[in-house]
Structures are given as C-alpha cells and as structure tokens.
Design a protein around this motif. Sequence first.
Motif, PDB file in Angstrom:
ATOM      1  N   GLU A  41       1.642   5.811  -6.917  1.00  0.00           N
ATOM      2  CA  GLU A  41       1.013   7.421  -7.388  1.00  0.00           C
ATOM      3  C   GLU A  41       0.752   8.941  -7.081  1.00  0.00           C
ATOM      4  O   GLU A  41       0.578   9.877  -8.100  1.00  0.00           O
ATOM      5  CB  GLU A  41      -0.775   6.860  -6.587  1.00  0.00           C
ATOM      6  CG  GLU A  41      -1.581   6.011  -7.030  1.00  0.00           C
ATOM      7  CD  GLU A  41      -1.736   4.989  -6.737  1.00  0.00           C
ATOM      8  OE1 GLU A  41      -2.291   5.480  -5.022  1.00  0.00           O
ATOM      9  OE2 GLU A  41      -3.201   4.416  -6.540  1.00  0.00           O
ATOM     10  N   THR A  42       1.798   8.698  -5.971  1.00  0.00           N
ATOM     11  CA  THR A  42       1.771  10.618  -5.651  1.00  0.00           C
ATOM     12  C   THR A  42       2.711  11.278  -5.090  1.00  0.00           C
ATOM     13  O   THR A  42       3.097  12.905  -5.056  1.00  0.00           O
ATOM     14  CB  THR A  42       0.594  10.418  -4.445  1.00  0.00           C
ATOM     15  OG1 THR A  42       1.359   9.525  -2.940  1.00  0.00           O
ATOM     16  CG2 THR A  42      -0.681   9.707  -4.111  1.00  0.00           C
ATOM     17  N   LYS A 102       1.842   1.307  -3.289  1.00  0.00           N
ATOM     18  CA  LYS A 102       1.214   2.116  -4.722  1.00  0.00           C
ATOM     19  C   LYS A 102       1.254   3.573  -4.384  1.00  0.00           C
ATOM     20  O   LYS A 102       1.269   4.584  -5.283  1.00  0.00           O
ATOM     21  CB  LYS A 102       0.167   1.444  -4.255  1.00  0.00           C
ATOM     22  CG  LYS A 102      -0.584   1.402  -5.015  1.00  0.00           C
ATOM     23  CD  LYS A 102      -1.860   0.219  -5.154  1.00  0.00           C
ATOM     24  CE  LYS A 102      -3.155   0.877  -4.484  1.00  0.00           C
ATOM     25  NZ  LYS A 102      -4.221  -0.001  -4.832  1.00  0.00           N
ATOM     26  N   GLN A 103       0.685   4.251  -2.838  1.00  0.00           N
ATOM     27  CA  GLN A 103       0.499   5.291  -2.800  1.00  0.00           C
ATOM     28  C   GLN A 103       1.700   6.468  -3.195  1.00  0.00           C
ATOM     29  O   GLN A 103       2.126   7.384  -4.049  1.00  0.00           O
ATOM     30  CB  GLN A 103       1.169   5.702  -1.132  1.00  0.00           C
ATOM     31  CG  GLN A 103       0.430   7.201  -0.571  1.00  0.00           C
ATOM     32  CD  GLN A 103      -0.195   7.208   0.910  1.00  0.00           C
ATOM     33  OE1 GLN A 103      -0.204   6.177   1.642  1.00  0.00           O
ATOM     34  NE2 GLN A 103       1.345   8.763   1.264  1.00  0.00           N
ATOM     35  N   GLU A 147       0.471  -1.402  -0.026  1.00  0.00           N
ATOM     36  CA  GLU A 147      -0.001  -0.364   0.351  1.00  0.00           C
ATOM     37  C   GLU A 147       0.931   1.313   0.108  1.00  0.00           C
ATOM     38  O   GLU A 147       0.697   2.452  -0.692  1.00  0.00           O
ATOM     39  CB  GLU A 147      -1.043   0.014   1.194  1.00  0.00           C
ATOM     40  CG  GLU A 147      -1.259  -1.474   1.532  1.00  0.00           C
ATOM     41  CD  GLU A 147      -3.564  -0.929  -0.199  1.00  0.00           C
ATOM     42  OE1 GLU A 147      -3.306   0.537  -0.742  1.00  0.00           O
ATOM     43  OE2 GLU A 147      -3.521  -2.079  -0.865  1.00  0.00           O
ATOM     44  N   PRO A 187       3.324   6.936   2.937  1.00  0.00           N
ATOM     45  CA  PRO A 187       2.820   7.365   4.471  1.00  0.00           C
ATOM     46  C   PRO A 187       3.712   7.963   5.254  1.00  0.00           C
ATOM     47  O   PRO A 187       4.542   8.191   5.894  1.00  0.00           O
ATOM     48  CB  PRO A 187       2.317   6.242   4.696  1.00  0.00           C
ATOM     49  CG  PRO A 187       2.772   5.029   4.574  1.00  0.00           C
ATOM     50  CD  PRO A 187       3.796   5.854   2.965  1.00  0.00           C
TER      51      PRO A 187
END
Length: 183
Positions: free
Chosen positions: A164-165, A160-161, A157, A169
Amino acid sequence: MAALQPPVCDFGWQAPHFTLPATDGSTYKLADVAGEQSTLVMFICNHCPFVLAIMDKIIRDAHDMKEHGIGVVAICSNDPVSYPADSFENMQLMAEKHAFPFPYLHDADQSVAKDYDAVCTPDFFGFNKDMQLQYRGRLDATRMGSSPSDLRRDLFEAMKQIAETGKGPEDQIPSIGCSIKWK
C-alpha cells in the motif's frame, strides 16, 4: 539445535536477481515471481521444525497476499547431501503435499542464499515494487509447540503495508529458525 536470528532489516537494500529451477518443472527469475505491488522472497526447507510449525500459516498468508498484488516465492538452499529431506525430489513432494500457492525453488549451489545473506529457515525478505528491502522479520509470534490462531500476522501486515505504501514497518521482530545447511 541452536536457533538463529537474521539481522534487522537493511531498508532499501536491493533484491539480488536469480534464476532457479522450481518443483513444478519451470525455471523462475526474480522478475517472474515479482508482484505488482511488492514481493516476498522466503528461504524455507522441508525438515526445519520452525518452518513446519508455521507451514499452514505460510500457505494461508501467501494466498491472502496475492489479493494485495504481492508476489510470493520460496527457496530451499540447504545441502541435500547432508540433509536428504531437503533434496529436490523431497521438495517436489512437499510442494505437492501442501499445494504450495507459490513457486518452490531449488538453490543447489547456494549462491542465492549467499547473495541474500540468508541466515535461517524461515528467513523472510519483503520488497517493495522497486525491489528495495522493507521487511526482514518474523511471520508471527508462533513458538515451537505453541501456535495460537489469534496471533498478530506480522509478516502479512508488513507485506500489506509495503504493497500500500512502499514502506515497511519501522519496528520489526526478527524471524527465528534453523541455520541454512551450508555445504
């Protein structure tokens, strides 16, 4: 065996370059393994029970990351004299046995582990496309002898973040594992 934890993520830290031999007979540079969107550099080894406990999940996540433009590479930096299970020949057998979907590199002089300040196996470094560190956490909440299949996929996760960005986190839980076996 005392378990170690790496330090928290140093956001923006630049990935050190490397050139290392792989179990597939090739030599790879960081640029060769970089993904279009982000890159995961992980330090693993053949004998660590923490790595072995999550090996199937590492392979699953590496396959899934490719679909998101994430490059994945694994590096073994352990001293093969003191830990023969981590010899280059045994690395080749491990990569073949598990059909690794990523290059498995040998850091014989341990310089790459030192450059990355790798602490344990597994130690995961998630970089954005500018090779700035955005994740240094665990794969998931798996613990020795306990590996439920419905755990949140922290590493996947986070990567993937990042893909994408460009950002990881804010809250990250460190990985846990055996120490790098220094010469």
